[in-house]
Write an enzyme that holds these catalytic residues in place. Structure first.
Site, PDB file in Angstrom:
ATOM      1  N   ALA A   1     -30.417   9.080  16.862  1.00  9.19           N
ATOM      2  CA  ALA A   1     -29.827   8.868  15.553  1.00  9.19           C
ATOM      3  C   ALA A   1     -29.237   7.646  15.094  1.00  9.19           C
ATOM      4  CB  ALA A   1     -29.079   9.815  15.141  1.00  9.19           C
ATOM      5  N   LYS A   2     -29.274   7.301  13.947  1.00  4.81           N
ATOM      6  CA  LYS A   2     -28.882   5.709  13.575  1.00  4.81           C
ATOM      7  C   LYS A   2     -27.781   6.088  12.639  1.00  4.81           C
ATOM      8  CE  LYS A   2     -31.239   2.037  12.274  1.00  4.81           C
ATOM      9  NZ  LYS A   2     -31.429   1.411  13.021  1.00  4.81           N
ATOM     10  N   GLY A   3     -26.292   6.148  13.714  1.00  5.41           N
ATOM     11  CA  GLY A   3     -25.528   7.189  13.144  1.00  5.41           C
ATOM     12  C   GLY A   3     -24.870   5.480  13.523  1.00  5.41           C
TER      13      GLY A   3
ATOM     14  N   PHE B   1     -27.441   4.852   8.707  1.00  5.95           N
ATOM     15  CA  PHE B   1     -28.458   3.982   8.020  1.00  5.95           C
ATOM     16  C   PHE B   1     -29.280   3.667   8.596  1.00  5.95           C
ATOM     17  CE2 PHE B   1     -26.492   1.909  11.861  1.00  5.95           C
ATOM     18  CZ  PHE B   1     -27.427   0.809  12.151  1.00  5.95           C
TER      19      PHE B   1
END
Length: 316
Positions: A158-160, A37
């Site tokens: 990363a915006k996991g 996101f």
């Protein structure tokens, strides 16, 4: 702090009513957090709504997804346009924008197999993330007992989705203890970041912040503050940060899309500097809001002005 949604969302290529933004309860992402996101802010300016560093955020979304082998089915340009369309159709001047990419249902196996990839974008009326008082006067934070996961465990850049269970634990603990926010250390015992913010320290007029090997998200607001600080002639040093450096700092502040530039006035009862926003923090906070609200034309390339590129929207 409340989050108020808007009438329309964008999902899988179309603008839809909010109530139509549904997925199946057996979606892979719901069970395993398999998605990525972004958080993006749109600000009211004299020239109408402007989205700050929109393309940079969407590019990071696609890169985050790629790190998890999720193939985003829309090009960056279409997602950029979709964000602008959504601001326009919801008749917003300023808002928080949340794009998300995730696996739907095909299997409940951990391997996503042939799960479809869904993409959705929503807008929210969301005030200061850490409160107006915190934004203006500084926040009280506590060192979390939960460590930030190591960059060899997950892609910290990363915006996991699933990664944020780590942040959720930290901020729940902090709120239960009466603090505004949590500070996570990394596995080496140095400072990582807040539950959703990067951190800067000011000592003797020099800014210090940590880097990728500290297990942090490489924040876009962080990058903005580094560039703006250097433009102001301030020295920025990127290195590991210790708790001792933080408690001995003249100033400290968080940065993030939602948190913007929020001063830190206290860590576990120990006052930082004077206990009030310092000179450098105040300068950078003011410059940041001037930039995002369109009052610094030299940084105008960072603003996507929604009204300048009108695109017809089909609402379903």
């Amino acid at each position: 702090m409340s989050t108020k949604h808007t009438p329309y969302i964008w999902m899988d290529g179309k603008v839809r009513a909010w109530s139509e933004g549904y997925i199946h309860v057996m979606s892979h992402a719901l069970h395993y957090g398999s998605g990525c996101f972004e958080g993006i802010k749109c600000y009211a300016t004299d020239g109408g709504p402007a989205i700050f560093r929109l393309e940079d955020h969407i590019q990071r979304l696609v890169k985050s997804a790629a790190l998890y082998r999720i193939d985003v089915p829309y090009p960056v340009e279409e997602l950029v346009t979709a964000c602008a369309e959504l601001v326009r159709v919801n008749e917003l001047e300023g808002c928080y924008i949340r794009p998300i990419v995730f696996y739907g249902f095909d299997t409940l196996g951990v391997h996503p197999n042939h799960c479809p990839v869904h993409v959705a974008i929503a807008c929210f009326n969301w005030g200061a993330y850490l409160g107006e008082d915190g934004l203006n006067h500084g926040v009280r934070i506590t060192v979390s007992p939960w460590r930030k996961f190591h960059y060899t465990n997950f892609h910290t850049v990363a915006k996991g989705n699933g990664q944020y269970m780590n942040s959720m634990l930290a901020v729940q603990e902090a709120k239960a203890k009466g603090f505004d926010e949590a500070l996570l250390l990394n596995m080496e015992g140095n400072i990582a970041e807040g539950s959703g913010q990067n951190l800067f320290i000011v000592k003797d007029g020099t800014l210090y912040t940590n880097g990728e090997k500290s297990s942090i998200l490489m924040g876009i607001t962080r990058d903005t503050i580094i560039k703006v600080s250097q433009d102001q002639g301030l020295e920025v040093v990127i290195q590991d940060l210790t708790l001792d450096q933080l408690t001995a700092a003249d100033e400290a502040f968080f940065t993030g899309t939602a948190s913007e530039v929020t001063p830190i006035r206290e860590v576990d009862g120990q006052t930082i500097g004077s206990g009030s926003p310092g000179e450098v923090t105040t300068l950078l906070r003011g410059l940041y809001f001037d930039i995002v609200q369109g009052r610094q034309p030299e940084y105008g390339e960072w603003l996507y002005r929604v009204q300048e590129e009108l695109v017809p929207v089909e609402v379903t």
